[in-house]
Write a protein that holds these residues in place. Structure first.
Motif, PDB file in Angstrom:
ATOM      1  N   VAL A  42      -8.285 -43.336  41.140  1.00 46.38           N
ATOM      2  CA  VAL A  42      -8.313 -41.887  40.922  1.00 46.38           C
ATOM      3  C   VAL A  42      -8.105 -41.476  42.402  1.00 46.38           C
ATOM      4  CG1 VAL A  42      -9.723 -40.018  40.665  1.00 46.38           C
ATOM      5  CG2 VAL A  42      -9.678 -42.075  38.946  1.00 46.38           C
ATOM      6  N   GLN A  43      -7.319 -40.245  42.789  1.00 45.66           N
ATOM      7  CA  GLN A  43      -7.034 -39.696  44.184  1.00 45.66           C
ATOM      8  C   GLN A  43      -7.733 -38.519  44.128  1.00 45.66           C
ATOM      9  OE1 GLN A  43      -2.993 -39.176  45.560  1.00 45.66           O
ATOM     10  NE2 GLN A  43      -3.622 -39.880  47.328  1.00 45.66           N
ATOM     11  N   ASP A  44      -8.455 -38.097  45.241  1.00 42.95           N
ATOM     12  CA  ASP A  44      -9.115 -36.637  45.316  1.00 42.95           C
ATOM     13  C   ASP A  44      -8.184 -35.570  46.103  1.00 42.95           C
ATOM     14  OD1 ASP A  44      -9.525 -37.236  47.871  1.00 42.95           O
ATOM     15  OD2 ASP A  44     -11.704 -37.823  47.625  1.00 42.95           O
ATOM     16  N   GLU A  48      -7.904 -39.317  49.428  1.00 40.27           N
ATOM     17  CA  GLU A  48      -8.584 -40.566  49.223  1.00 40.27           C
ATOM     18  C   GLU A  48      -8.613 -41.179  47.865  1.00 40.27           C
ATOM     19  OE1 GLU A  48     -13.353 -42.364  49.566  1.00 40.27           O
ATOM     20  OE2 GLU A  48     -12.889 -40.348  50.009  1.00 40.27           O
ATOM     21  N   ILE A  49      -8.294 -42.474  47.757  1.00 45.16           N
ATOM     22  CA  ILE A  49      -8.027 -43.103  46.602  1.00 45.16           C
ATOM     23  C   ILE A  49      -9.316 -43.965  46.421  1.00 45.16           C
ATOM     24  CG2 ILE A  49      -6.647 -44.587  45.186  1.00 45.16           C
ATOM     25  CD1 ILE A  49      -4.160 -43.788  46.985  1.00 45.16           C
ATOM     26  N   LYS A  50      -9.684 -43.918  45.036  1.00 44.18           N
ATOM     27  CA  LYS A  50     -10.893 -44.962  44.611  1.00 44.18           C
ATOM     28  C   LYS A  50     -10.463 -45.583  43.507  1.00 44.18           C
ATOM     29  CE  LYS A  50     -14.657 -42.256  46.174  1.00 44.18           C
ATOM     30  NZ  LYS A  50     -15.799 -41.663  46.048  1.00 44.18           N
ATOM     31  N   PRO A  74     -15.993 -36.010  40.566  1.00 43.07           N
ATOM     32  CA  PRO A  74     -15.929 -34.567  41.211  1.00 43.07           C
ATOM     33  C   PRO A  74     -14.488 -34.735  42.262  1.00 43.07           C
ATOM     34  CG  PRO A  74     -17.685 -35.606  42.268  1.00 43.07           C
ATOM     35  CD  PRO A  74     -17.335 -36.708  41.187  1.00 43.07           C
ATOM     36  N   GLY A  75     -13.806 -33.502  42.110  1.00 43.04           N
ATOM     37  CA  GLY A  75     -12.815 -33.654  42.956  1.00 43.04           C
ATOM     38  C   GLY A  75     -11.409 -34.461  42.612  1.00 43.04           C
ATOM     39  N   ALA A  76     -11.475 -35.135  41.519  1.00 44.32           N
ATOM     40  CA  ALA A  76     -10.431 -36.006  41.072  1.00 44.32           C
ATOM     41  C   ALA A  76      -9.407 -35.015  40.998  1.00 44.32           C
ATOM     42  CB  ALA A  76     -10.672 -36.430  39.837  1.00 44.32           C
ATOM     43  N   ARG A  77      -8.124 -35.593  41.711  1.00 45.93           N
ATOM     44  CA  ARG A  77      -6.982 -34.589  41.471  1.00 45.93           C
ATOM     45  C   ARG A  77      -5.805 -35.189  40.599  1.00 45.93           C
ATOM     46  NH1 ARG A  77      -4.337 -29.872  41.410  1.00 45.93           N
ATOM     47  NH2 ARG A  77      -2.467 -30.089  42.125  1.00 45.93           N
ATOM     48  N   ARG A  78      -5.806 -36.568  40.705  1.00 52.57           N
ATOM     49  CA  ARG A  78      -4.565 -37.485  40.006  1.00 52.57           C
ATOM     50  C   ARG A  78      -5.333 -38.667  39.771  1.00 52.57           C
ATOM     51  NH1 ARG A  78      -3.079 -36.364  44.892  1.00 52.57           N
ATOM     52  NH2 ARG A  78      -1.808 -34.623  44.067  1.00 52.57           N
ATOM     53  N   TYR A  79      -4.754 -39.515  38.399  1.00 55.95           N
ATOM     54  CA  TYR A  79      -5.197 -40.529  38.133  1.00 55.95           C
ATOM     55  C   TYR A  79      -4.192 -41.597  37.484  1.00 55.95           C
ATOM     56  CZ  TYR A  79      -4.965 -38.929  33.520  1.00 55.95           C
ATOM     57  OH  TYR A  79      -4.359 -38.140  32.294  1.00 55.95           O
TER      58      TYR A  79
END
Length: 140
Positions: A42-44, A48-50, A74-79
Motif C-alpha cells: 500500500v502506498q500513501d 511511502e510504501i508499506k 489512513p492516507g492509503a492512495r494505491r494498493y
C-alpha cells in the motif's frame, strides 16, 4: 451520479509501478520456493510504501484480511495484492497462476494474472507476461 461512475479508467504510472514491483517480488519468491498466501503493498500520498504478508489463515481468509487492511490504512492512495491461484484456459483446464489485484483512490480497480510453472526451481521457474483478468470492486 454515483461514486462508481466518477471513477477514472486506466492505471496511473505510480500504481503500475507498485503492482509490477509486488508481482516481480512474488515471482522471485516462487522461483526460490518461498511460500506465501497473500502479499499486500500500500502506498500513501507521500509515496511511502508499506508491505504486509498474510499467512496465518487459509487462502480465502488471508485474501479477505488483505482486502480489509487496504481500507483501514489512513492516507492509503494505491494498493496491490498478489496471491497464488489457478485460471481456466479455453479448454476449461486449470493452470497455476499468480493473481494480482490493484487499484488507486478515484480509479477503477483491476486484476491480472501470470501463468507459472516450476515453483522452487530457481532458473527453471517460468511465468507468462501478465494478462488482464478484469475489473474488481475498488477497495479505496
Amino acid at each position: 451520479m454515483s461514486q462508481e461512475t466518477k471513477r477514472r479508467e486506466g492505471v496511473s504510472p505510480k500504481t503500475d509501478e507498485l503492482a509490477s514491483t509486488l508481482m516481480g517480488d512474488a515471482l522471485d519468491m516462487l522461483a526460490n520456493g518461498e511460500a506465501f498466501e497473500v502479499l499486500l503493498a500500500v502506498q500513501d500520498e507521500s509515496g511511502e510504501i508499506k508491505s504486509y504478508e498474510f499467512q496465518d489463515d487459509g487462502p480465502e481468509a488471508c485474501l479477505e484480511a488483505a482486502r480489509a487492511r487496504v481500507g483501514e490504512l489512513p492516507g492509503a492512495r494505491r494498493y496491490a495484492i498478489t496471491y497464488e491461484g489457478a485460471v481456466a484456459d479455453e479448454t476449461g483446464a486449470y493452470a497455476d497462476a499468480l493473481l494480482l489485484e490493484f487499484g488507486e483512490r478515484g480509479y477503477l480497480a483491476y486484476s491480472a494474472f501470470s501463468l507459472i510453472d516450476g515453483k522452487g526451481t530457481g532458473d527453471g521457474f517460468t511465468w507468462t507476461d501478465p494478462a488482464p483478468a478484469g475489473e474488481m470492486p475498488p477497495l479505496l
